[in-house]
Design a protein around this motif. Structure first.
Motif, PDB file in Angstrom:
ATOM      1  N   TYR A  86       4.662   7.402  -8.840  1.00 52.85           N
ATOM      2  CA  TYR A  86       5.200   5.753  -8.814  1.00 52.85           C
ATOM      3  C   TYR A  86       3.882   4.938  -9.061  1.00 52.85           C
ATOM      4  CZ  TYR A  86       9.904   6.872  -6.826  1.00 52.85           C
ATOM      5  OH  TYR A  86      10.997   7.350  -6.541  1.00 52.85           O
ATOM      6  N   PRO A  87       4.075   4.005  -9.977  1.00 48.01           N
ATOM      7  CA  PRO A  87       3.135   2.923 -10.104  1.00 48.01           C
ATOM      8  C   PRO A  87       3.090   2.143  -8.705  1.00 48.01           C
ATOM      9  CG  PRO A  87       5.018   2.279 -11.047  1.00 48.01           C
ATOM     10  CD  PRO A  87       5.129   3.615 -10.708  1.00 48.01           C
ATOM     11  N   ALA A  88       1.764   1.623  -8.454  1.00 48.38           N
ATOM     12  CA  ALA A  88       1.500   0.764  -7.271  1.00 48.38           C
ATOM     13  C   ALA A  88       0.572  -0.169  -7.238  1.00 48.38           C
ATOM     14  CB  ALA A  88       1.320   1.923  -6.182  1.00 48.38           C
ATOM     15  N   SER A  89       0.510  -0.915  -6.573  1.00 42.26           N
ATOM     16  CA  SER A  89      -0.653  -2.010  -6.617  1.00 42.26           C
ATOM     17  C   SER A  89      -1.253  -2.124  -4.942  1.00 42.26           C
ATOM     18  CB  SER A  89      -0.002  -3.270  -6.878  1.00 42.26           C
ATOM     19  OG  SER A  89      -1.164  -4.465  -7.053  1.00 42.26           O
ATOM     20  N   VAL A  90      -2.353  -2.083  -4.937  1.00 44.60           N
ATOM     21  CA  VAL A  90      -3.074  -2.266  -3.833  1.00 44.60           C
ATOM     22  C   VAL A  90      -4.214  -3.140  -3.812  1.00 44.60           C
ATOM     23  CG1 VAL A  90      -4.347  -0.942  -1.817  1.00 44.60           C
ATOM     24  CG2 VAL A  90      -2.396   0.134  -3.180  1.00 44.60           C
ATOM     25  N   GLU A  91      -4.072  -4.378  -3.114  1.00 42.47           N
ATOM     26  CA  GLU A  91      -4.890  -5.366  -2.843  1.00 42.47           C
ATOM     27  C   GLU A  91      -5.254  -5.901  -4.465  1.00 42.47           C
ATOM     28  OE1 GLU A  91      -8.244  -3.858  -1.035  1.00 42.47           O
ATOM     29  OE2 GLU A  91      -7.148  -3.767   1.004  1.00 42.47           O
ATOM     30  N   GLY A  92      -4.324  -5.876  -5.191  1.00 41.97           N
ATOM     31  CA  GLY A  92      -4.419  -6.509  -6.413  1.00 41.97           C
ATOM     32  C   GLY A  92      -4.940  -5.306  -7.635  1.00 41.97           C
ATOM     33  N   ARG A  93      -5.254  -4.238  -7.095  1.00 41.76           N
ATOM     34  CA  ARG A  93      -5.528  -3.159  -8.273  1.00 41.76           C
ATOM     35  C   ARG A  93      -4.443  -2.231  -8.389  1.00 41.76           C
ATOM     36  NH1 ARG A  93     -10.140  -0.322  -5.168  1.00 41.76           N
ATOM     37  NH2 ARG A  93      -8.945  -1.139  -3.379  1.00 41.76           N
ATOM     38  N   ASP A  94      -4.488  -2.049  -9.792  1.00 42.22           N
ATOM     39  CA  ASP A  94      -3.369  -0.963 -10.158  1.00 42.22           C
ATOM     40  C   ASP A  94      -3.785   0.448  -9.731  1.00 42.22           C
ATOM     41  OD1 ASP A  94      -1.998  -2.875 -11.439  1.00 42.22           O
ATOM     42  OD2 ASP A  94      -2.667  -2.440 -13.439  1.00 42.22           O
ATOM     43  N   GLN A  95      -2.957   1.033  -9.091  1.00 44.19           N
ATOM     44  CA  GLN A  95      -2.930   2.340  -8.613  1.00 44.19           C
ATOM     45  C   GLN A  95      -1.803   3.109  -9.163  1.00 44.19           C
ATOM     46  OE1 GLN A  95      -5.266   3.039  -5.197  1.00 44.19           O
ATOM     47  NE2 GLN A  95      -6.707   2.052  -6.554  1.00 44.19           N
ATOM     48  N   GLU A  96      -1.793   4.265  -8.684  1.00 49.24           N
ATOM     49  CA  GLU A  96      -0.747   5.339  -8.801  1.00 49.24           C
ATOM     50  C   GLU A  96      -0.639   6.049  -7.486  1.00 49.24           C
ATOM     51  OE1 GLU A  96      -0.318   6.269 -13.303  1.00 49.24           O
ATOM     52  OE2 GLU A  96      -1.302   7.847 -12.049  1.00 49.24           O
ATOM     53  N   VAL A  97       0.624   6.077  -6.829  1.00 46.01           N
ATOM     54  CA  VAL A  97       0.842   6.802  -5.568  1.00 46.01           C
ATOM     55  C   VAL A  97       1.781   8.133  -6.037  1.00 46.01           C
ATOM     56  CG1 VAL A  97       2.963   5.686  -4.813  1.00 46.01           C
ATOM     57  CG2 VAL A  97       1.772   6.812  -3.401  1.00 46.01           C
TER      58      VAL A  97
ATOM     59  N   ALA B 232       1.121  12.441   0.596  1.00 44.70           N
ATOM     60  CA  ALA B 232       0.975  11.371  -0.390  1.00 44.70           C
ATOM     61  C   ALA B 232      -0.536  11.194  -0.661  1.00 44.70           C
ATOM     62  CB  ALA B 232       1.705  10.234   0.142  1.00 44.70           C
ATOM     63  N   ALA B 233      -0.794  10.476  -1.811  1.00 46.00           N
ATOM     64  CA  ALA B 233      -2.238  10.342  -1.949  1.00 46.00           C
ATOM     65  C   ALA B 233      -2.452   9.121  -3.150  1.00 46.00           C
ATOM     66  CB  ALA B 233      -3.175  11.460  -2.820  1.00 46.00           C
ATOM     67  N   LEU B 234      -3.201   8.226  -2.899  1.00 48.42           N
ATOM     68  CA  LEU B 234      -3.232   7.076  -4.000  1.00 48.42           C
ATOM     69  C   LEU B 234      -4.478   7.359  -4.958  1.00 48.42           C
ATOM     70  CD1 LEU B 234      -2.911   3.998  -1.740  1.00 48.42           C
ATOM     71  CD2 LEU B 234      -1.497   4.151  -3.704  1.00 48.42           C
ATOM     72  N   VAL B 235      -4.171   7.124  -6.143  1.00 44.25           N
ATOM     73  CA  VAL B 235      -5.051   7.279  -7.117  1.00 44.25           C
ATOM     74  C   VAL B 235      -5.192   6.270  -8.132  1.00 44.25           C
ATOM     75  CG1 VAL B 235      -4.970   9.635  -7.384  1.00 44.25           C
ATOM     76  CG2 VAL B 235      -3.479   8.543  -8.784  1.00 44.25           C
ATOM     77  N   PRO B 236      -6.448   6.099  -8.568  1.00 42.27           N
ATOM     78  CA  PRO B 236      -6.432   4.698  -9.686  1.00 42.27           C
ATOM     79  C   PRO B 236      -5.604   4.820 -10.878  1.00 42.27           C
ATOM     80  CG  PRO B 236      -8.848   5.547  -8.946  1.00 42.27           C
ATOM     81  CD  PRO B 236      -7.679   6.391  -8.424  1.00 42.27           C
ATOM     82  N   ALA B 237      -4.924   3.820 -11.427  1.00 37.84           N
ATOM     83  CA  ALA B 237      -4.264   4.299 -12.592  1.00 37.84           C
ATOM     84  C   ALA B 237      -5.123   4.319 -13.830  1.00 37.84           C
ATOM     85  CB  ALA B 237      -3.307   2.882 -12.645  1.00 37.84           C
ATOM     86  N   PRO B 238      -4.787   4.929 -14.534  1.00 41.09           N
ATOM     87  CA  PRO B 238      -5.457   5.087 -15.937  1.00 41.09           C
ATOM     88  C   PRO B 238      -5.579   3.958 -16.673  1.00 41.09           C
ATOM     89  CG  PRO B 238      -3.520   6.333 -16.141  1.00 41.09           C
ATOM     90  CD  PRO B 238      -3.354   5.865 -14.828  1.00 41.09           C
TER      91      PRO B 238
END
Lengths: 276, 329
Positions: A239-250, A265-271
């Protein structure tokens, strides 16, 4: 002696009715009949005969014939019925003997789909004993139902002994018990997670019910996943995600096991996407 | 839709983030396995006795030929078969520069026979490959009949063909015909676990979506897995994979091995429960269908149709965090 003869009438009626019921209700799987025996292709003639035996119409016809004979043994003491039964079992003995020699892998089909395993000596011995019982029943004075009604005839012990022998000579019994336990879900072997067909709805249900989802739910910015795929025992949902204003993917990894499914689960920086 | 290898790389990165690192690219290969040859494919632009010019995805490739370069075009062909406009698969020499073999306009039709005439067949190659009308010349029919005795609708067929303006033209049988009808495949027991290393036969398929990769029989039909709904589960206990997953494929006959991405659902291959007898009889089961480039790069000959294969799908371990753990070959 007369009691023994009367018992054979009951035994044969019972066996014929059971065989009729099995043929009509339990179908044989087509793939159970191999086209090779010990690595050698089955000759075309024999293969055609086996295909004929597997035809549903023939099985239904045989089953109905056996049912009619079984009922006739119960209601009438006609000699012709006893003779037809004896001849039917003699023919069956010959067929089973031939199958054992020529198509041991094909099963005899005596009790429909339950008789799919290879024909062995037990099946031949059973058919032989039923032929003997048929010969013994030729001189029986009473019909099957009359034997049951008559309190003076002590058929119980002999019948129980013969039924026990019938069970011991029947390779179909373990198959029947196995099918019953499978139908009730008892002892059903679990499909390994890497081969199990796992619907995606089941994955979502497991995911939304997990602690990993609760932990990351607020970070998810879209209800529609970016990617859903599977490798072995795991289905991955991104899923697309946003953590502290930064685009991430979970990324969620959901187990495809039948029971005890786990979720990670893991959070990774969005490409970084570039617009042209 | 992203290309399978890009999608595979992205999925691998995400998988590693959640389950742990994958092994090194070379890990899991059999000991002493040779690397794949860099096979190429493209449209012939020009050919001379010493030079072959190919158009490979817009790039012009100039490849040196020698006297011992062999050319296949429906049989042993000479340099005359290298006509501009034809498709060529090129395998370089193992020990040095130059071309070892060239296959020209190689094609293959494998699937369920729908209709069978005296000189043509209609074959269903699966939901994503469609149907093919195959011409069967009389000289090819004799060869095909030896290994395909049941030419009736509903049975499986597999023939090596050569392309022609009228469609594929059969040249020889691809493999021996399975003895059952296409829909009578007996699969493994439901409880049988998938082995870490799958053994069976590897074949090739024509007109792949990308030059390198494999069609795998058990691609997940759910989500974005890329599989075909209703595909049979095959006669081997396969673990489910998705488009972009990787498989380490080892050609037992040539000794070459390499990692190959899954680029297509092999639902047609799942129906074949056959063997390869290229170097001893393989166990039953069509484990992968490779693209022609990958197949010849691993040492296979397109006209042979198959090689005996060991294949290790790159699947994450069940319980631990590490990915791709599994026994050695």
């Amino acid at each position: 002696m007369v009691t023994f003869q009367n018992t054979q009438v009951l035994l044969l009626a019972l066996v014929l009715l059971v065989a009729c019921l099995a043929k009509l209700t339990i179908r044989e799987r087509v793939a159970d009949a191999p086209d090779h025996v010990h690595g050698v292709p089955v000759p075309a003639g024999l293969a055609r005969l086996t295909a004929l035996r597997h035809s549903r119409g023939l099985n239904v016809g045989l089953g109905v014939g056996e049912g009619v004979l079984g009922l006739a043994l119960l209601v009438t003491s006609q000699f012709s019925v006893r003779l037809a039964t004896t001849l039917a079992f003699a023919a069956a003995t010959w067929v089973v003997g031939e199958l054992r020699v020529r198509r041991p892998d094909a099963g005899c089909g005596c009790f429909g789909g339950l008789s799919a395993k290879r024909v062995g000596r037990r099946s031949v011995a059973r058919a032989l004993l039923f032929t003997g019982a048929g010969i013994a029943s030729l001189g029986a004075p009473m019909a099957g139902l009359d034997v049951l009604r008559d309190e003076r005839t002590q058929v119980g012990p002999v019948l129980i002994l013969e039924l026990a022998l019938f069970a011991a000579l029947s390779p179909e019994l373990p198959e029947l018990l196995d099918r019953r336990s499978r139908a009730r879900g008892l002892g059903r072997p679990e499909t390994p997670c890497e081969r199990r067909r796992s619907p995606v709805a089941e994955t979502y249900a497991t995911l939304f019910d997990s602690a990993a989802w609760v932990e990351h739910e607020n970070a998810v910015t879209s209800a529609v996943p970016l990617d859903v795929w599977r490798e072995g025992c795991w289905r991955f949902v991104v899923y697309p995600a946003s953590v502290e204003g930064r685009d991430q993917e979970v990324v969620f990894a959901v187990s495809t096991a039948e029971r005890g499914r786990t979720v990670r689960a893991a959070l990774v920086p969005a490409p970084v996407t570039t617009t042209v | 839709m992203p290309l399978p290898h890009r999608r595979g790389a992205r999925r691998r990165r995400l998988r590693e983030a959640v389950l742990g690192a994958s092994p090194e690219p070379g890990a899991g290969l059999p000991e002493n396995a040779a690397r794949p040859l860099g096979a190429l494919s493209g449209t012939i632009l020009d050919a001379s006795p010493h030079l072959l010019v190919l158009n490979a995805d817009g790039a012009e490739l100039r490849l040196a030929m020698s006297g011992d370069t062999t050319v296949w075009h429906g049989g042993r062909g000479g340099p005359a078969a290298l006509r501009p406009g034809r498709e060529a698969i090129v395998r370089p020499k193992a020990g040095g520069p130059g071309i070892d073999r060239i296959w020209v306009d190689a094609d293959r039709v494998a699937g369920t026979l729908l209709a069978c005439g005296r000189d043509a067949w209609e074959v269903d190659m699966g939901p994503h490959r469609g149907r093919a009308h195959v011409a069967i010349p009389p000289h090819a029919l004799q060869q095909v009949l030896v290994r395909h005795p049941r030419l009736e609708p509903g049975y499986l067929v597999d023939v090596i063909c050569v392309r022609s303006p009228g469609g594929p033209q059969a040249v020889r049988p691809g493999t021996s015909q399975p003895g059952y009808r296409a829909d009578d495949l007996a699969g493994p027991e439901a409880a049988e676990p998938a082995p870490a290393v799958l053994r069976g036969t590897a074949t090739w398929f024509a007109r792949p979506p990308v030059p390198r990769g494999a069609a795998y029989p058990a691609v997940d039909p759910e989500g974005d897995g890329g599989g075909c709904a209703g595909a049979p589960s095959g006669c081997v206990a396969f673990p489910f994979l998705s488009i972009g997953s990787e498989i380490t494929v080892h050609n037992e006959c040539s000794g070459r091995a390499g990692r190959v991405p899954v680029v297509e659902c092999g639902c047609a291959a799942a129906r074949f429960c056959d063997r390869c007898v290229e170097c001893g009889a393989s166990p039953r089961g069509r484990i992968v269908e490779l693209t022609p480039e990958t197949f010849v790069g691993l040492g296979g000959d397109l006209e042979a149709g198959c090689f005996n294969v060991l294949a290790r799908p790159d699947v994450p371990a069940v319980g631990s965090g590490g990915a791709g753990e599994g026994p050695s070959w």
